[in-house]
Every structure is written in structure tokens, then in C-alpha cells.
Design a protein around this motif. Structure first.
Motif, mmCIF file in Angstrom:
data_model
loop_
_atom_site.group_PDB
_atom_site.id
_atom_site.type_symbol
_atom_site.label_atom_id
_atom_site.label_comp_id
_atom_site.label_asym_id
_atom_site.label_seq_id
_atom_site.Cartn_x
_atom_site.Cartn_y
_atom_site.Cartn_z
ATOM 1 N N GLU A 116 0.817 -1.210 0.000
ATOM 2 C CA GLU A 116 0.000 0.000 0.000
ATOM 3 C C GLU A 116 0.856 1.267 0.000
ATOM 4 N N ARG A 117 2.087 1.145 0.498
ATOM 5 C CA ARG A 117 2.910 2.337 0.732
ATOM 6 C C ARG A 117 4.367 2.052 0.357
ATOM 7 N N ILE A 118 4.917 2.934 -0.500
ATOM 8 C CA ILE A 118 6.344 2.897 -0.849
ATOM 9 C C ILE A 118 6.898 4.271 -0.489
ATOM 10 N N HIS A 119 7.825 4.300 0.460
ATOM 11 C CA HIS A 119 8.400 5.552 0.959
ATOM 12 C C HIS A 119 9.922 5.445 0.874
ATOM 13 N N SER A 135 -5.785 2.475 -9.028
ATOM 14 C CA SER A 135 -6.996 3.218 -8.690
ATOM 15 C C SER A 135 -7.002 3.760 -7.263
ATOM 16 N N ARG A 136 -6.222 3.175 -6.371
ATOM 17 C CA ARG A 136 -6.188 3.638 -4.983
ATOM 18 C C ARG A 136 -5.074 4.649 -4.711
ATOM 19 N N LEU A 137 -4.188 4.861 -5.687
ATOM 20 C CA LEU A 137 -3.039 5.748 -5.508
ATOM 21 C C LEU A 137 -3.517 7.190 -5.348
ATOM 22 N N ARG A 138 -3.292 7.748 -4.157
ATOM 23 C CA ARG A 138 -3.772 9.091 -3.830
ATOM 24 C C ARG A 138 -2.645 10.087 -3.567
ATOM 25 N N ILE A 139 -1.545 9.630 -3.000
ATOM 26 C CA ILE A 139 -0.448 10.523 -2.655
ATOM 27 C C ILE A 139 0.786 10.093 -3.433
ATOM 28 N N VAL A 140 1.314 11.011 -4.239
ATOM 29 C CA VAL A 140 2.490 10.728 -5.060
ATOM 30 C C VAL A 140 3.448 11.902 -4.946
ATOM 31 N N ASP A 141 4.715 11.606 -4.631
ATOM 32 C CA ASP A 141 5.746 12.638 -4.636
ATOM 33 C C ASP A 141 6.953 12.078 -5.380
ATOM 34 N N LEU A 142 7.202 12.642 -6.555
ATOM 35 C CA LEU A 142 8.332 12.224 -7.387
ATOM 36 C C LEU A 142 9.296 13.380 -7.614
ATOM 37 N N TRP A 175 -3.228 -2.297 -4.620
ATOM 38 C CA TRP A 175 -3.522 -1.718 -3.304
ATOM 39 C C TRP A 175 -2.693 -0.464 -3.017
ATOM 40 N N LEU A 176 -1.796 -0.104 -3.940
ATOM 41 C CA LEU A 176 -0.886 1.026 -3.712
ATOM 42 C C LEU A 176 -1.662 2.334 -3.542
ATOM 43 N N GLN A 177 -1.427 3.008 -2.409
ATOM 44 C CA GLN A 177 -2.102 4.265 -2.093
ATOM 45 C C GLN A 177 -1.126 5.434 -2.001
ATOM 46 N N TYR A 178 0.136 5.144 -1.693
ATOM 47 C CA TYR A 178 1.127 6.186 -1.385
ATOM 48 C C TYR A 178 2.438 5.812 -2.058
ATOM 49 N N LEU A 179 3.011 6.759 -2.794
ATOM 50 C CA LEU A 179 4.284 6.535 -3.474
ATOM 51 C C LEU A 179 5.138 7.788 -3.327
ATOM 52 N N ASN A 180 6.260 7.670 -2.604
ATOM 53 C CA ASN A 180 7.176 8.786 -2.443
ATOM 54 C C ASN A 180 8.575 8.319 -2.840
ATOM 55 N N LEU A 181 9.008 8.782 -3.991
ATOM 56 C CA LEU A 181 10.354 8.498 -4.496
ATOM 57 C C LEU A 181 11.127 9.802 -4.675
ATOM 58 N N SER A 182 10.741 10.831 -3.944
ATOM 59 C CA SER A 182 11.323 12.159 -4.113
ATOM 60 C C SER A 182 12.791 12.188 -3.703
ATOM 61 N N SER A 183 13.496 13.181 -4.267
ATOM 62 C CA SER A 183 14.899 13.460 -3.939
ATOM 63 C C SER A 183 15.795 12.237 -4.119
ATOM 64 N N ASN A 184 15.712 11.654 -5.304
ATOM 65 C CA ASN A 184 16.607 10.585 -5.729
ATOM 66 C C ASN A 184 17.224 11.020 -7.048
ATOM 67 N N ASN A 185 17.758 10.100 -7.802
ATOM 68 C CA ASN A 185 18.350 10.404 -9.107
ATOM 69 C C ASN A 185 17.633 9.609 -10.200
#
Length: 172
Positions: A108-111, A153-160, A130-140
Motif C-alpha cells: 500500500e505504501r512505498i516511501h 486506482s487507490r493511488l492518492r499521494i504521489v511525490d516524485l 492496493w498502492l495508495q502512497y508513493l514517495n520516491l522524491s529526492s533521488n536520481n
């Protein structure tokens, strides 16, 4: 032609014999063995694709079946042996996110922010229903944002942010 009683008894004998032989030919599994867990194998795949100079993933060992206690791994309350969240924030990890991560079917969550991850975002992430949250920010990370993420369809929060990515995630 044989009488019906002879045929039915022959079928019964053949069935019983095949049942007995199937137990003799199939090796017995030890009763004390834990069945293999796909989430365990996937976490080991993830670890093998990431460089961990700080050694913060040292608890992620082949011989440890208690993967729900590993650093950054959270398992579900309902499905206790399934990973629902990976929290690997600011661990100095480098390498590419492998496609095998999509085998964590309850995820559900990848941080993973503030690391040194490179390469593209695997398009297989779009298979995580089931993925709802994906944060892969500040990488290369580089390349095109996979269109498959729009199918989550459940993905609500994304930070890339803080990567060299092109494209958008289109909400449904």
C-alpha cells in the motif's frame, strides 16, 4: 464383456492402488518447515538490487523468516505475513528499483525519499492494485513516469519531485 460388478470393483482397486502409489512416489515434506513466502523472496530481490553503504538493511537476511520485523518493513494486521509498507527514507541507498517489487501484491505504501536511487521507475509498479502512497522524491531517477501508475486506482499521494522524470500520472 465383463459383468458391471467386475468393472466397478476393478475401477475401485485401480483407484486405491493409484492413491497408495502416489504417496510412495511423492517425497514426504518435513512437517517443521515453513512454506516459502513470496514476500520474503521479493524483499531479498529488492535488497540484492540496492547498495546499502550504511548497512541499515543488515537485518534483511536469507536465514531470517521474521521479515516483518526487518528495518523499514511493515506487514499487515489482517494478512500478517504480507508486506503492506516499505519505509526506506534517507538510508543512502543506491541502485535501481527492481521490477520484482511488484510481487509484493499487498503493498500500500512505498516511501523511498532522500536516497541515491537511479534509473527508471519500474512500470510494474502499476500492477500494485492496493498502492495508495508513493514517495520516491529526492533521488536520481530518470526517464518517463510509467503510464501504468495511472491504473493504480487507490493511488492518492504521489511525490516524485527532485528527480529527472518526464510525464504525469493521470488520475482515473
Amino acid at each position: 464383456m465383463a459383468p458391471p460388478e467386475t468393472l466397478s470393483s476393478s475401477v475401485l482397486v485401480a483407484t486405491v492402488l493409484s492413491f497408495i502409489f502416489s504417496f510412495l512416489l511423492v517425497p514426504a515434506l518435513p512437517l517443521d518447515r515453513t512454506p516459502p513466502n513470496n514476500d520474503l523472496q521479493t524483499l531479498l530481490c529488492l535488497r540484492s538490487n540496492l547498495s546499502d553503504p550504511a548497512g541499515l538493511l543488515a537485518s534483511w537476511k536469507n536465514d531470517s523468516l521474521e521479515f516483518c520485523t526487518w528495518a523499514g518493513v511493515n506487514c499487515g494486521k489482517r494478512h500478517k505475513s504480507h508486506v503492506v509498507a516499505l519505509n526506506l527514507d534517507s538510508l543512502e541507498l543506491s541502485g535501481q528499483i527492481p521490477a520484482c517489487i511488484a510481487n509484493l501484491t499487498f503493498l500500500e505504501r512505498i516511501h523511498f525519499p532522500n536516497n541515491h536511487l537511479t534509473g527508471p521507475i519500474p512500470y510494474e509498479l502499476g500492477q500494485l492494485k492496493w498502492l495508495q502512497y508513493l514517495n520516491l522524491s529526492s533521488n536520481n531517477l530518470r526517464g518517463v513516469i510509467p503510464e501504468t501508475l495511472s491504473s493504480c486506482s487507490r493511488l492518492r499521494i504521489v511525490d516524485l519531485g527532485g528527480n529527472s522524470l518526464q510525464g504525469e500520472i493521470y488520475p482515473k
